[in-house]
Design an enzyme around this catalytic site. Structure first.
Site, PDB file in Angstrom:
ATOM      1  N   SER A   5      45.231 -20.291   1.865  1.00  0.00           N
ATOM      2  CA  SER A   5      44.771 -20.395  -0.139  1.00  0.00           C
ATOM      3  C   SER A   5      45.370 -19.010  -0.682  1.00  0.00           C
ATOM      4  CB  SER A   5      43.972 -21.317  -0.795  1.00  0.00           C
ATOM      5  OG  SER A   5      43.905 -20.782  -2.351  1.00  0.00           O
ATOM      6  N   HIS A  28      49.438 -21.091  -0.067  1.00  0.00           N
ATOM      7  CA  HIS A  28      48.766 -21.903  -1.738  1.00  0.00           C
ATOM      8  C   HIS A  28      48.477 -20.621  -1.980  1.00  0.00           C
ATOM      9  CE1 HIS A  28      47.186 -25.568  -3.219  1.00  0.00           C
ATOM     10  NE2 HIS A  28      46.880 -24.689  -3.678  1.00  0.00           N
ATOM     11  N   ASP A  30      47.504 -20.693  -5.649  1.00  0.00           N
ATOM     12  CA  ASP A  30      46.381 -20.970  -7.064  1.00  0.00           C
ATOM     13  C   ASP A  30      46.941 -19.785  -8.470  1.00  0.00           C
ATOM     14  OD1 ASP A  30      45.058 -23.365  -6.397  1.00  0.00           O
ATOM     15  OD2 ASP A  30      44.247 -21.982  -5.022  1.00  0.00           O
ATOM     16  N   MET A  32      46.093 -20.529 -12.135  1.00  0.00           N
ATOM     17  CA  MET A  32      44.833 -20.852 -13.251  1.00  0.00           C
ATOM     18  C   MET A  32      44.993 -19.544 -14.058  1.00  0.00           C
ATOM     19  SD  MET A  32      41.330 -21.109 -10.747  1.00  0.00           S
ATOM     20  CE  MET A  32      41.575 -21.428  -8.818  1.00  0.00           C
ATOM     21  N   HIS A  61      50.268 -24.061  -7.189  1.00  0.00           N
ATOM     22  CA  HIS A  61      49.230 -24.688  -7.565  1.00  0.00           C
ATOM     23  C   HIS A  61      48.619 -24.575  -9.107  1.00  0.00           C
ATOM     24  CE1 HIS A  61      45.735 -27.323  -7.299  1.00  0.00           C
ATOM     25  NE2 HIS A  61      46.128 -27.646  -8.208  1.00  0.00           N
ATOM     26  N   MET A  63      47.467 -25.001 -11.944  1.00  0.00           N
ATOM     27  CA  MET A  63      45.896 -25.004 -12.515  1.00  0.00           C
ATOM     28  C   MET A  63      45.734 -24.130 -14.509  1.00  0.00           C
ATOM     29  SD  MET A  63      43.390 -25.275  -9.011  1.00  0.00           S
ATOM     30  CE  MET A  63      44.628 -24.279  -8.541  1.00  0.00           C
ATOM     31  N   MET A 132      43.169 -33.314  -5.633  1.00  0.00           N
ATOM     32  CA  MET A 132      41.877 -32.082  -5.073  1.00  0.00           C
ATOM     33  C   MET A 132      40.674 -33.062  -4.507  1.00  0.00           C
ATOM     34  SD  MET A 132      42.901 -29.306  -7.146  1.00  0.00           S
ATOM     35  CE  MET A 132      41.577 -28.827  -6.271  1.00  0.00           C
ATOM     36  N   ASP A 170      43.256 -30.331  -0.915  1.00  0.00           N
ATOM     37  CA  ASP A 170      42.727 -29.501  -1.677  1.00  0.00           C
ATOM     38  C   ASP A 170      41.240 -28.568  -2.057  1.00  0.00           C
ATOM     39  OD1 ASP A 170      42.960 -26.785  -2.294  1.00  0.00           O
ATOM     40  OD2 ASP A 170      44.641 -26.950  -3.978  1.00  0.00           O
ATOM     41  N   GLY A 192      40.632 -22.634   1.940  1.00  0.00           N
ATOM     42  CA  GLY A 192      41.166 -20.903   1.296  1.00  0.00           C
ATOM     43  C   GLY A 192      40.156 -20.272   2.351  1.00  0.00           C
TER      44      GLY A 192
HETATM   45  C1  DX5 Z   1      40.362 -24.882  -5.869  1.00  0.00           C
HETATM   46  C2  DX5 Z   1      41.870 -23.955  -5.639  1.00  0.00           C
HETATM   47  C3  DX5 Z   1      41.822 -24.393  -3.702  1.00  0.00           C
HETATM   48  C4  DX5 Z   1      40.725 -23.150  -3.268  1.00  0.00           C
HETATM   49  C5  DX5 Z   1      40.547 -23.823  -1.923  1.00  0.00           C
HETATM   50  O1  DX5 Z   1      40.726 -24.569  -7.549  1.00  0.00           O
HETATM   51  O2  DX5 Z   1      42.796 -25.148  -5.879  1.00  0.00           O
HETATM   52  O3  DX5 Z   1      43.467 -24.410  -3.738  1.00  0.00           O
HETATM   53  O4  DX5 Z   1      41.640 -22.365  -3.300  1.00  0.00           O
HETATM   54  O5  DX5 Z   1      39.766 -22.870  -1.764  1.00  0.00           O
HETATM   55  P1  DX5 Z   1      38.637 -23.530  -0.353  1.00  0.00           P
HETATM   56  O6  DX5 Z   1      38.985 -24.328   1.082  1.00  0.00           O
HETATM   57  O7  DX5 Z   1      37.850 -22.467   0.358  1.00  0.00           O
HETATM   58  O8  DX5 Z   1      37.569 -24.847  -1.101  1.00  0.00           O
HETATM   59 ZN    ZN Z   2      44.773 -25.317  -4.904  1.00  0.00          ZN
END
Ligand code: DX5
Ligand code: ZN
Length: 218
Positions: A5, A28, A30, A32, A61, A63, A132, A170, A192
């Site tokens: 990520s 990946h 994210d 947001m 992804h 969000m 999640m 994730d 991530g």
């Molecule tokens: C959280 C994200 C994840 C995040 C995971 O909202 O959707 O993709 O990057 O990060 P780690 O692996 O550090 O939990």
């Molecule tokens: Zn994610």
């Protein structure tokens, strides 16, 4: 598959950070919007730049609120997989069909407290189920093992031939937690901090993949 990520990467150097995870199956991304989740990251213009900067397939992804409007353009731009949240969608089937019509895989994401059962019939419209394993919004949180029964349920349906799906986990996936997720039936692992926080991200990917494969293919 291991999907690093870029939330945990240096956003000023995204091209180099994509190059640093050579060997990743998906990258990946994210997205947001500071509405669906409290955090704000990046959007379509940055994804379009990333698509030009790397050959690793992008796993977007989303969000965000109103995926009905905003999700299909990520597929049109060339993302391999576009996942949006069931909690945010008005007409998830229409969104999934629009994503697939643009040639991408369609993914459905569930927050930790969102049950899977009401959406089982919907899953035939999707290629990916993202479970999640943290509350969405931030990297570096602890893995919530209590959601793994959802992974198990989905795996049972795939195993029995009722569904064809990637089952993705994730949040909080690292060397200590990936085996539990694999054992429950996940086959795509987002990581991530476990990848970008490692001294050698590519080697961290290989190590995570080997750990998961040892469970999935004993
Ligand atoms: C959280 C994200 C994840 C995040 C995971 O909202 O959707 O993709 O990057 O990060 P780690 O692996 O550090 O939990
Ligand atoms: Zn994610």
């Amino acid at each position: 598959m291991i999907a690093p990520s870029i939330l945990s990467a240096d956003f000023a150097r995204l091209g180099e950070e994509a190059a640093a995870v050579e060997g990743a199956d998906w990258l990946h991304v994210d997205v947001m919007d500071a509405h669906f989740v409290p955090n704000l990251t990046l959007g379509l213009p940055v994804v379009e730049s990333l698509l030009r900067a790397t050959t690793i397939p992008l796993d977007c992804h989303l969000m965000i609120d109103d995926p009905d409007r905003w999700a299909p353009p990520y597929a049109e731009a060339g993302a391999r997989n576009v996942t949006f949240h069931i909690e945010a969608a008005d007409d998830p089937v229409r969104v999934a069909r629009a994503i697939r019509a643009k040639g991408a895989l369609a993914g459905l994401a569930l927050k930790p407290r969102t049950p899977l059962e009401p959406y089982l019939d919907l899953l035939r419209e999707f290629d990916t189920l993202l479970v999640m394993t943290v509350e969405p919004g931030f990297g570096g949180q602890g893995f919530i093992a209590e959601v793994l029964p959802k992974v198990r349920t989905a795996r049972t349906l795939v195993q029995s031939g009722h569904l064809t799906l990637f089952i993705e986990v994730d949040g909080g996936v690292n060397a200590d937690t990936i085996e539990a997720a694999a054992e429950a039936g996940a086959d795509v692992f987002v990581a991530g901090s476990a990848v970008y926080g490692a001294e050698n991200p590519s080697r961290a990917i290989s190590a995570l993949r080997a750990q998961a494969a040892a469970v999935l293919l004993p």
